[in-house]
Design an enzyme around this catalytic site. Sequence first.
Site, PDB file in Angstrom:
ATOM      1  N   GLY A 667     -22.120  33.152 -40.513  1.00  0.00           N
ATOM      2  CA  GLY A 667     -23.163  32.390 -39.835  1.00  0.00           C
ATOM      3  C   GLY A 667     -22.978  30.902 -40.069  1.00  0.00           C
ATOM      4  CD  GLN A 668     -22.402  26.009 -38.761  1.00  0.00           C
ATOM      5  OE1 GLN A 668     -21.379  26.696 -38.614  1.00  0.00           O
ATOM      6  NE2 GLN A 668     -22.396  24.821 -39.337  1.00  0.00           N
ATOM      7  CG  PHE A 671     -26.489  20.180 -44.765  1.00  0.00           C
ATOM      8  CD1 PHE A 671     -26.443  18.900 -44.239  1.00  0.00           C
ATOM      9  CD2 PHE A 671     -27.705  20.697 -45.158  1.00  0.00           C
ATOM     10  CE1 PHE A 671     -27.587  18.139 -44.131  1.00  0.00           C
ATOM     11  CE2 PHE A 671     -28.848  19.945 -45.049  1.00  0.00           C
ATOM     12  CZ  PHE A 671     -28.803  18.666 -44.536  1.00  0.00           C
ATOM     13  N   PRO A 673     -20.823  26.074 -42.400  1.00  0.00           N
ATOM     14  CG  PRO A 673     -18.616  26.483 -41.778  1.00  0.00           C
ATOM     15  CD  PRO A 673     -19.566  25.372 -42.110  1.00  0.00           C
ATOM     16  CB  VAL A 674     -22.158  31.265 -44.648  1.00  0.00           C
ATOM     17  CG1 VAL A 674     -22.042  32.240 -45.817  1.00  0.00           C
ATOM     18  CG2 VAL A 674     -23.200  30.190 -44.954  1.00  0.00           C
ATOM     19  CE  LYS A 689     -25.299  26.038 -47.910  1.00  0.00           C
ATOM     20  NZ  LYS A 689     -26.634  25.919 -48.545  1.00  0.00           N
ATOM     21  CG  ASP A 802     -35.217  25.567 -46.216  1.00  0.00           C
ATOM     22  OD1 ASP A 802     -36.125  25.689 -45.381  1.00  0.00           O
ATOM     23  OD2 ASP A 802     -34.016  25.534 -45.908  1.00  0.00           O
TER      24      ASP A 802
END
Length: 948
Positions: A667-668, A671, A673-674, A689, A802
């Site tokens: 995924g993205q 800050f 992509p992963v 990450k 977050d």
Amino acid sequence: MALLLWVFSCSLFSLWILSFMRSQATEARHGTLAVMCDERARILQDQVKVSMNHLQALAILVSTFHHSKSPSAIDQTTFARYVERTAFERPLTSGLAYAARVTHSERELFERQQAWSIRAMNFSSKRPRAEEYAPVIFAQDAYKHVVSIDMLSGAEDRGNLLRARESGKVVLTAPFQLLNKRIGVVLTYAVYKSELPLNATVHDRIQSSIGYLGGVFDIEGHVDKLLEKLAGKEPMTVNIYDTTGESMIRMYGSSNESASGMCHVSTLDFGDPLRKHEMHCRFTQGPPWPWLAVASSYGTLVISLLVGYIFHFTDKWIAKVEDGYKATDMQMPAKDEFAATERISDMERDLKEDALFFDTTKSPSLLEISRLLNHRDPAQNVHQEEQELNLPLEAQDKLKETERKLGRMSKFITKVMKLTSASIRCLPSRFHCFNKKVWSISLLGFLLFILVIGAFDQPYNQPLGMGGEGDNNMMLKNFGFSRGRLLIDTLHGTWTKRGVQSSDTIRVDLRKMTRNNDSSGQQLKHWSSHKSSEIPAVLYVPMNGKQVIVHCNLIVDEKALVNWISNGDTDQSSKYQKETAGIQNRTDKPHLPANKSHKTTVSPWIVLLPVIMLVLLGSIIWRRCNDHRRRVQQKELELLGIMGPSRFQLQDLVAATGNFADENKLGQGGFGPVYKGYLRDQDLHVAIKVLSRRQSCQEQSAQGLREFKAEVKVMTQLRHRNIVKLVGWSDSKKQLLLVYELMAQGSLDKHLYDPEKILTWQQRYQIKFANLFNSTDKIVLDLGSALLYLHHDCEKCIVHGDIKPANVMLDVSHNAKLGDFGLARLVEHGGEPQTTQVVAGTPGYIDPEFINNRWPRTELDVYSFGIVLLEIACGKRPASRQLPNGASSLLAWVRDLYDQGKILDAADQRLNGEFNQQQMERVIVMGLCCSHQDPIQRPSIVQAMDVL
């Protein structure tokens, strides 16, 4: 005292430089204003003279073709035709009128012919009707500007007419307001009979006058745009006044003259000697800040203080050394006496032992000899080194003779040389004593000083010169002129004539100027028609070894020479400045009187060198600071690596992810992509990450670096089953990487909104005991347990910052683990939080109160936890556009249902009612409580977990 006097003198000198340069700038600014104002005044005078010329031409036409008509009055059509004939250019007058003197009988005849009456002139004294005169007014568009131009109805108009008749010149009225609310004047000119003699007297003019012409000159209407076009780089205001009377009458410009105070007055001459006019010009803005003067004075002060500091330090160091020498000199006699005594006692002991074998009675001077050998004069000991360096006798005699001739100057030079030598020796050893700030400021001041000096236009004293070259050629050197033309007058008396007359005037190209002529004592003129952009630096003229005197006239403006060169008018060259260079022989250096009006071009290196030095200095300082900061960060991360997670090499992570292949991308993130990876040496599947150092946005890159440091710092301290484990990290120059344990089921966000697979209520909340100790399928409680650990069980309170479904990861058994601690902050338990500079988080989950006060407190996470509870229970995003009844947000929609007593209607429709109603109501109500607008009304995570 001397140092204070030096500082005071340097300060006064720098202030003088500041004052002098400011005065020079003010003078130059005033000169610019004067030039601009005088130019505008000249243009305005020219515009008025154009109108005067038009009136004079029209008067000649009327007097030539109409003075003998009967009646002599002119109808509108004829007058308009006369106006068109004289208007070679568009007239600047806004209206024209003609008044003819007619008798009473002629006036009555004309009135009957034209079917309208003429206003009669009013006289103070009674006259016979046969001698009565009446003005006849015929205007061309004059009615648009004035009510009437009845030029004998008023006292001023009557006086102007009489002056115009007597002088034969155009006269002006006082300025008055026109119908269009603008200011104007009337130009008046007398019309005479064509038989008027050339040398007419005043009486002749009065007798010959047959009428008067009047023209309305709209000052504002015609001059406004003209002056606006001539506005310079700096805006200025222009006012025109009639100063004939005691009080000035404004003819043009604004009434408000508030400006910088710098004003220039130009006298206007419109041709009427009885009326006076002036033009006032002011800058609308104040003078600019004198950066050049400030930089120059500051640089001079810094350099002077630095020089004084160096000399003061050197003097103190020399004095200290001299004091040390004196102290050593005072100690040397005692040391020598002690050493001599020791040596004497040793020798006496040896002599006494030897006396047993030798007879010393006949040699008593042996002890005296030993004393003489071992005892030295202290003064001689001190100056022994100096005596070894003495010059030979002849050199000493010459040195004394030189000192005697130079007198005190030799002593001064010797002292200065000693100070310089001492300062050179002492500076390296004392370099570390200087303050770094002093050196930085001094270097900056020195560079500014060099920049200022280089920016000055230095006048040159030898712009053009003559020099000998070879036996038969004379070389004309151009030292500074790049554009323009030269007029070269060569005068000599012994050249041989070679077929060209001496009176010829020729045109030559400076690039090919070779002239073999004989003037025989007369003047030979070389006219330059050089068309290239630059004049060559060297010009050869044959001279045959004779003396030549060259007169050079410099013309800089090429446009000014267009008519001069094309017409061949050589007399106009006298208005240009002459410069003479006399050549005696070829070995003499070129010489020419200085021309102060021209300046050399500044070398670009003088300006670029200080700039380059500043850039290099700044880059070195930035590089060192950056390296130091990187080393500090490296030490911090290495320390963190000892405490928990491991540090990986970049190539290991590249191999683990297949060079970050797209098929391994999970995924993205915010800050970076992963990626999914596999560490072979540890037999472990991980999620990596990536936070790139080189991002397009510098602000995002800095934010990513802060997230990386915060996440590593926080994750190394966490040990909990509901928090994603940080396996390691890597911080290469190109990329920052975080290595986590791989969560097989991905994020909660993916499962909540999967259209094919739906999370059951048991997976979301309900607890199913597999045995007495293990439990599964409790996402809500797992998330609450992680927050409880962060807020209360850690050494320092950790605010995640977050919390959202995308950061809640699920393992194979759907156990929830909280991850992504990039925005986490450490807060003391019970302490006051510090205000953060950047508000970071995800819209919809971030606390509105945090946006206002920027305090990272636990209530921030509680609010986000409440939103996630509502999202888990309702299956809708916080800011979804598909909410029922057009609700603005999920929170507002659920709160509205709660107020209506229909809270279960907010449950996820995809569950089809397969849930425990009490648990559903508990989760929704707790979500509303945790997301309360007032942070004080929110429960703590401990209270929320007790309810859940």
